[in-house]
Structures are given as structure tokens and as C-alpha cells.
Design a protein around this motif. Structure first.
Motif, PDB file in Angstrom:
ATOM      1  N   ALA A  31      69.089  47.857  42.948  1.00 27.50           N
ATOM      2  CA  ALA A  31      68.864  46.795  43.929  1.00 27.50           C
ATOM      3  C   ALA A  31      67.376  46.608  44.200  1.00 27.50           C
ATOM      4  CB  ALA A  31      69.606  47.111  45.225  1.00 27.50           C
ATOM      5  N   ARG A  32      66.625  47.715  44.263  1.00 26.04           N
ATOM      6  CA  ARG A  32      65.180  47.618  44.511  1.00 26.04           C
ATOM      7  C   ARG A  32      64.466  46.870  43.393  1.00 26.04           C
ATOM      8  NH1 ARG A  32      63.323  53.648  46.665  1.00 26.04           N
ATOM      9  NH2 ARG A  32      64.394  53.573  48.695  1.00 26.04           N
ATOM     10  N   ARG A  33      65.000  46.952  42.179  1.00 22.60           N
ATOM     11  CA  ARG A  33      64.376  46.280  41.039  1.00 22.60           C
ATOM     12  C   ARG A  33      65.021  44.933  40.742  1.00 22.60           C
ATOM     13  NH1 ARG A  33      62.709  49.997  36.105  1.00 22.60           N
ATOM     14  NH2 ARG A  33      61.153  48.352  36.064  1.00 22.60           N
ATOM     15  N   SER A  34      65.922  44.505  41.619  1.00 22.14           N
ATOM     16  CA  SER A  34      66.629  43.229  41.446  1.00 22.14           C
ATOM     17  C   SER A  34      67.369  43.177  40.112  1.00 22.14           C
ATOM     18  CB  SER A  34      65.642  42.060  41.548  1.00 22.14           C
ATOM     19  OG  SER A  34      65.019  42.038  42.817  1.00 22.14           O
ATOM     20  N   LEU A  35      67.940  44.297  39.724  1.00 32.31           N
ATOM     21  CA  LEU A  35      68.729  44.381  38.499  1.00 32.31           C
ATOM     22  C   LEU A  35      70.216  44.318  38.847  1.00 32.31           C
ATOM     23  CD1 LEU A  35      66.809  47.229  36.619  1.00 32.31           C
ATOM     24  CD2 LEU A  35      66.717  44.779  36.151  1.00 32.31           C
ATOM     25  N   PRO A  36      71.052  43.917  37.898  1.00 33.53           N
ATOM     26  CA  PRO A  36      72.498  43.835  38.178  1.00 33.53           C
ATOM     27  C   PRO A  36      73.064  45.186  38.601  1.00 33.53           C
ATOM     28  CG  PRO A  36      71.955  42.721  36.117  1.00 33.53           C
ATOM     29  CD  PRO A  36      70.722  43.447  36.540  1.00 33.53           C
ATOM     30  N   LEU A  37      73.767  45.209  39.710  1.00 34.30           N
ATOM     31  CA  LEU A  37      74.295  46.464  40.233  1.00 34.30           C
ATOM     32  C   LEU A  37      75.391  47.038  39.334  1.00 34.30           C
ATOM     33  CD1 LEU A  37      74.497  45.747  44.069  1.00 34.30           C
ATOM     34  CD2 LEU A  37      72.578  46.607  42.713  1.00 34.30           C
ATOM     35  N   HIS A  38      76.053  46.180  38.563  1.00 33.51           N
ATOM     36  CA  HIS A  38      77.134  46.690  37.720  1.00 33.51           C
ATOM     37  C   HIS A  38      76.634  47.602  36.599  1.00 33.51           C
ATOM     38  CE1 HIS A  38      76.021  42.962  35.403  1.00 33.51           C
ATOM     39  NE2 HIS A  38      76.131  43.822  34.409  1.00 33.51           N
ATOM     40  N   LEU A  39      75.303  47.656  36.389  1.00 34.83           N
ATOM     41  CA  LEU A  39      74.770  48.566  35.379  1.00 34.83           C
ATOM     42  C   LEU A  39      75.052  50.033  35.736  1.00 34.83           C
ATOM     43  CD1 LEU A  39      71.305  46.975  34.477  1.00 34.83           C
ATOM     44  CD2 LEU A  39      73.399  46.969  33.117  1.00 34.83           C
ATOM     45  N   ALA A  40      75.297  50.296  37.028  1.00 28.77           N
ATOM     46  CA  ALA A  40      75.624  51.662  37.438  1.00 28.77           C
ATOM     47  C   ALA A  40      76.893  52.155  36.776  1.00 28.77           C
ATOM     48  CB  ALA A  40      75.768  51.736  38.962  1.00 28.77           C
ATOM     49  N   ALA A  41      77.732  51.235  36.319  1.00 32.72           N
ATOM     50  CA  ALA A  41      78.973  51.621  35.642  1.00 32.72           C
ATOM     51  C   ALA A  41      78.704  52.307  34.304  1.00 32.72           C
ATOM     52  CB  ALA A  41      79.863  50.393  35.415  1.00 32.72           C
ATOM     53  N   VAL A  42      77.521  52.068  33.729  1.00 32.21           N
ATOM     54  CA  VAL A  42      77.168  52.769  32.491  1.00 32.21           C
ATOM     55  C   VAL A  42      77.175  54.277  32.727  1.00 32.21           C
ATOM     56  CG1 VAL A  42      75.358  53.112  30.758  1.00 32.21           C
ATOM     57  CG2 VAL A  42      75.828  50.814  31.646  1.00 32.21           C
ATOM     58  N   TRP A  43      76.772  54.668  33.927  1.00 28.79           N
ATOM     59  CA  TRP A  43      76.858  56.077  34.315  1.00 28.79           C
ATOM     60  C   TRP A  43      78.273  56.433  34.784  1.00 28.79           C
ATOM     61  CZ3 TRP A  43      74.473  60.784  34.683  1.00 28.79           C
ATOM     62  CH2 TRP A  43      74.986  61.679  35.605  1.00 28.79           C
ATOM     63  N   ALA A  44      78.780  55.657  35.718  1.00 34.23           N
ATOM     64  CA  ALA A  44      80.034  56.023  36.380  1.00 34.23           C
ATOM     65  C   ALA A  44      81.226  56.063  35.433  1.00 34.23           C
ATOM     66  CB  ALA A  44      80.310  55.047  37.523  1.00 34.23           C
ATOM     67  N   TRP A  45      81.234  55.189  34.422  1.00 34.05           N
ATOM     68  CA  TRP A  45      82.362  55.119  33.497  1.00 34.05           C
ATOM     69  C   TRP A  45      82.064  55.761  32.148  1.00 34.05           C
ATOM     70  CZ3 TRP A  45      83.743  49.236  34.381  1.00 34.05           C
ATOM     71  CH2 TRP A  45      84.230  49.085  35.686  1.00 34.05           C
ATOM     72  N   SER A  46      80.923  56.415  32.034  1.00 32.17           N
ATOM     73  CA  SER A  46      80.549  56.992  30.741  1.00 32.17           C
ATOM     74  C   SER A  46      81.472  58.152  30.362  1.00 32.17           C
ATOM     75  CB  SER A  46      79.108  57.502  30.796  1.00 32.17           C
ATOM     76  OG  SER A  46      78.809  58.272  29.652  1.00 32.17           O
ATOM     77  N   PRO A  47      82.059  58.125  29.172  1.00 30.67           N
ATOM     78  CA  PRO A  47      82.848  59.278  28.710  1.00 30.67           C
ATOM     79  C   PRO A  47      82.010  60.548  28.637  1.00 30.67           C
ATOM     80  CG  PRO A  47      83.240  57.346  27.331  1.00 30.67           C
ATOM     81  CD  PRO A  47      82.078  57.015  28.209  1.00 30.67           C
ATOM     82  N   PHE A  48      80.737  60.386  28.327  1.00 29.34           N
ATOM     83  CA  PHE A  48      79.827  61.532  28.258  1.00 29.34           C
ATOM     84  C   PHE A  48      79.737  62.227  29.617  1.00 29.34           C
ATOM     85  CE2 PHE A  48      75.316  62.784  29.062  1.00 29.34           C
ATOM     86  CZ  PHE A  48      75.297  63.928  28.291  1.00 29.34           C
ATOM     87  N   VAL A  49      79.593  61.443  30.683  1.00 36.02           N
ATOM     88  CA  VAL A  49      79.507  62.011  32.029  1.00 36.02           C
ATOM     89  C   VAL A  49      80.840  62.631  32.431  1.00 36.02           C
ATOM     90  CG1 VAL A  49      79.136  61.480  34.470  1.00 36.02           C
ATOM     91  CG2 VAL A  49      77.687  60.427  32.719  1.00 36.02           C
ATOM     92  N   GLN A  50      81.933  61.943  32.122  1.00 38.53           N
ATOM     93  CA  GLN A  50      83.249  62.483  32.475  1.00 38.53           C
ATOM     94  C   GLN A  50      83.500  63.833  31.805  1.00 38.53           C
ATOM     95  OE1 GLN A  50      84.824  60.877  34.880  1.00 38.53           O
ATOM     96  NE2 GLN A  50      83.190  59.361  34.759  1.00 38.53           N
ATOM     97  N   LEU A  51      83.063  63.961  30.564  1.00 40.57           N
ATOM     98  CA  LEU A  51      83.287  65.204  29.826  1.00 40.57           C
ATOM     99  C   LEU A  51      82.375  66.320  30.308  1.00 40.57           C
ATOM    100  CD1 LEU A  51      84.583  66.780  27.472  1.00 40.57           C
ATOM    101  CD2 LEU A  51      82.772  65.864  26.000  1.00 40.57           C
ATOM    102  N   GLU A  52      81.056  66.047  30.347  1.00 38.18           N
ATOM    103  CA  GLU A  52      80.099  67.118  30.610  1.00 38.18           C
ATOM    104  C   GLU A  52      79.917  67.413  32.103  1.00 38.18           C
ATOM    105  OE1 GLU A  52      79.441  68.820  28.274  1.00 38.18           O
ATOM    106  OE2 GLU A  52      79.351  67.617  26.452  1.00 38.18           O
ATOM    107  N   ALA A  53      79.970  66.385  32.953  1.00 34.83           N
ATOM    108  CA  ALA A  53      79.729  66.599  34.384  1.00 34.83           C
ATOM    109  C   ALA A  53      81.006  66.920  35.146  1.00 34.83           C
ATOM    110  CB  ALA A  53      79.065  65.363  34.992  1.00 34.83           C
ATOM    111  N   VAL A  54      82.112  66.283  34.755  1.00 32.46           N
ATOM    112  CA  VAL A  54      83.363  66.482  35.484  1.00 32.46           C
ATOM    113  C   VAL A  54      84.210  67.563  34.825  1.00 32.46           C
ATOM    114  CG1 VAL A  54      85.443  65.364  36.350  1.00 32.46           C
ATOM    115  CG2 VAL A  54      83.299  64.080  36.233  1.00 32.46           C
ATOM    116  N   ASN A  55      84.596  67.330  33.581  1.00 30.67           N
ATOM    117  CA  ASN A  55      85.493  68.270  32.912  1.00 30.67           C
ATOM    118  C   ASN A  55      84.838  69.641  32.697  1.00 30.67           C
ATOM    119  OD1 ASN A  55      88.152  68.585  31.399  1.00 30.67           O
ATOM    120  ND2 ASN A  55      86.685  69.192  29.830  1.00 30.67           N
ATOM    121  N   ASN A  56      83.595  69.637  32.202  1.00 31.74           N
ATOM    122  CA  ASN A  56      82.913  70.902  31.899  1.00 31.74           C
ATOM    123  C   ASN A  56      82.053  71.408  33.057  1.00 31.74           C
ATOM    124  OD1 ASN A  56      84.073  70.915  29.378  1.00 31.74           O
ATOM    125  ND2 ASN A  56      82.331  69.917  28.392  1.00 31.74           N
TER     126      ASN A  56
END
Length: 274
Positions: A7-32
Motif C-alpha cells: 500500500a505504501r508503494r501504491s502497488l496492487p494489494l493482491h500481490l501479497a497472495a504470491v506469499w500467502a498462497w505459495s506452495p513453497f511457503v505452505q510446505l516449508e513454513a507451515v508443514n515443516n
């Protein structure tokens, strides 16, 4: 925090989904459940506080990140663009205070398995896939030397170029190239990298995450695996280089177009495509 930074950079907020929905994050941060998630969050906190003009609080957050796991220290060069003395003092003080209870109980044992880790993971020996890119052009002890020189050059470059307006881009470069040069065996180290890829939109650095994943999925079992690891690293480096070239080319085109528009007399109409 990603949404706030976007928001501070006036960028699309939906870009946060690249992190939130990333399989990489789900595997390494959540599962592992790797603690690198916390380290990355604290680095992002430090960056947000520093760009908001709060170097002391930023230093506290960064000191906590390094105390969580020492690897976040690689993010330091991109966090020294504003009042570095205050930032460093706050970071060191926080780190020491957080380690005092462990030092009081364990004494020298506070280092834990760190010395053994460096040897076990091949950082202090020849061969293997550590410093994989440097091993393509040198042998013996030289891959470590060349890699150290490359890391120093990257850190100096980032230190000199980072400003509040490009902090996220420089953080992507610092963390991403460090992981590429060192080529660790553990992809979850890249949990520190992905938030800054989102904020900088330098999507080519995702290739580094994929490369670390490939190295982890293809453990060394025979001599033929090492060339495969090196090939994966070369592909990742090529992707990053292609992204840099594409960005520079676009910037040059925009500069030329701006020059043509500025040279058009007032009321002269549009510049002919020819």
C-alpha cells in the motif's frame, strides 16, 4: 506487513497472495515449521521501520532476526542506508541481550552445532555443491575464495546503492545473490527472500528458490549429481541475468522515448513512429 508495504508503494494489494498462497511457503513454513519464517518476518519489520525513519526500532527488529537464526545477517547491507550507527548499535544490543540467558546457562556450548554444521554441510571442504557456480571456473580452495569475493562485491554494491525508494529491490538482490553464490542445500532459507520478491516484483529471483528446491530434492548420491546441481544454478543465474537485461532495456527505451518527447516543440504534435 506485505499488504502495508504494498500500500505504501501504491502497488496492487493482491500481490501479497504470491506469499500467502505459495506452495513453497505452505510446505516449508507451515508443514515443516522452519523458523526461517520468523527471521524473514523480522527482516521485513526492520525494513518497514527503517523506511519509516525509525532506525533504532529497526535495529531492534533486525537484532531479533539474527538472534532467531544467524542467517538473516546477510540482509544487513540493505539496511544501512539511514543512520547506520544507531541501527547497528540497536541490533547488536538486542542480539546480545537475547543471547545472555543462553550464555549464562550453556557457556561456550551456546555455539551448539554451528562449527560442526559448517563442516558437515561442506562449506569448509572441497567438492560437493557448495559455492557451486564458483566450482565451474576454479578448483581446490579457490571456490571459497571467489565466492567470498563475489559476496563482498555484492554487499558493497548494495550498501552504496540502497535508498529508501529502492530498499526492497536491493534487499532482493542481497539475499537472492547470496543464496545463489553460496548454494545451500536447504530451500527454506529462501523464506527470507520471497517477501522481497513480492515487494520488488523481481520475479526472476523465484528461479533461485526453485534451484534450491531442486538441489534439495536431488541429494548427492553419485558424482553425476554434482553437474546436475551446477546446471540448475546456472539456469537460475541466467534467469536473474535475463531479468536484469530486460529491465535495463526497458529503462533505456523509456529514457529514449522521454528524450524524444522533450525535444518535440510545443504544439508540434506527436512524434512520428518512424
Amino acid at each position: 506487513m506485505l499488504i502495508i508495504a504494498l500500500a505504501r508503494r501504491s502497488l496492487p494489494l493482491h500481490l501479497a497472495a504470491v506469499w500467502a498462497w505459495s506452495p513453497f511457503v505452505q510446505l516449508e513454513a507451515v508443514n515443516n515449521a522452519h523458523v526461517d519464517l520468523l527471521g524473514g518476518a523480522l527482516i521485513l519489520t526492520a525494513g518497514l521501520l527503517l523506511t519509516a525513519g525509525k532506525p533504532l526500532r529497526s535495529g531492534v527488529a533486525f537484532g531479533a532476526a539474527v538472534a532467531t537464526k544467524l542467517i538473516p545477517v546477510i540482509a544487513a547491507p540493505a539496511l544501512l542506508f539511514k543512520r547506520p550507527v544507531r541501527f547497528i548499535a540497536a541490533a547488536l544490543t538486542t542480539f546480545v541481550l537475547l543471547y545472555v540467558p543462553y550464555l549464562a546457562v550453556a557457556g561456550a556450548g551456546v555455539l551448539g552445532f554451528l562449527p560442526g554444521y559448517l563442516k558437515e554441510e561442506g562449506y569448509s571442504q572441497r567438492g560437493g555443491t557448495r559455492f557451486g557456480l564458483a566450482q565451474l571456473v576454479s578448483a581446490g580452495p579457490w571456490p571459497q575464495v571467489l565466492s567470498a569475493a563475489a559476496l563482498a562485491a555484492v554487499a558493497l554494491w548494495v550498501l552504496r546503492r540502497t535508498r529508501p525508494g529502492n530498499a526492497w529491490e536491493q534487499q532482493t538482490v542481497m539475499i537472492g545473490l547470496t543464496l545463489l553464490i553460496v548454494s545451500p542445500n536447504y530451500p527454506w532459507y529462501a523464506l527470507m527472500l520471497l517477501p522481497f520478491i513480492v515487494l520488488s516484483r523481481r520475479w526472476e529471483y523465484v528461479a533461485i528458490i526453485l534451484a534450491l528446491d531442486a538441489i534439495y530434492m536431488l541429494p548427492i548420491k553419485d558424482p553425476f549429481t554434482v553437474p546436475v546441481h551446477q546446471a540448475v544454478l546456472v539456469l537460475a543465474a541466467s534467469a536473474v541475468a535475463a531479468g536484469v537485461w530486460r529491465r535495463r532495456r526497458r529503462e533505456l527505451q523509456l529514457a529514449v522515448l522521454a528524450g524524444l518527447e522533450s525535444s518535440t516543440p510545443d504544439g508540434g504534435g506527436c512524434v512520428s513512429p518512424g
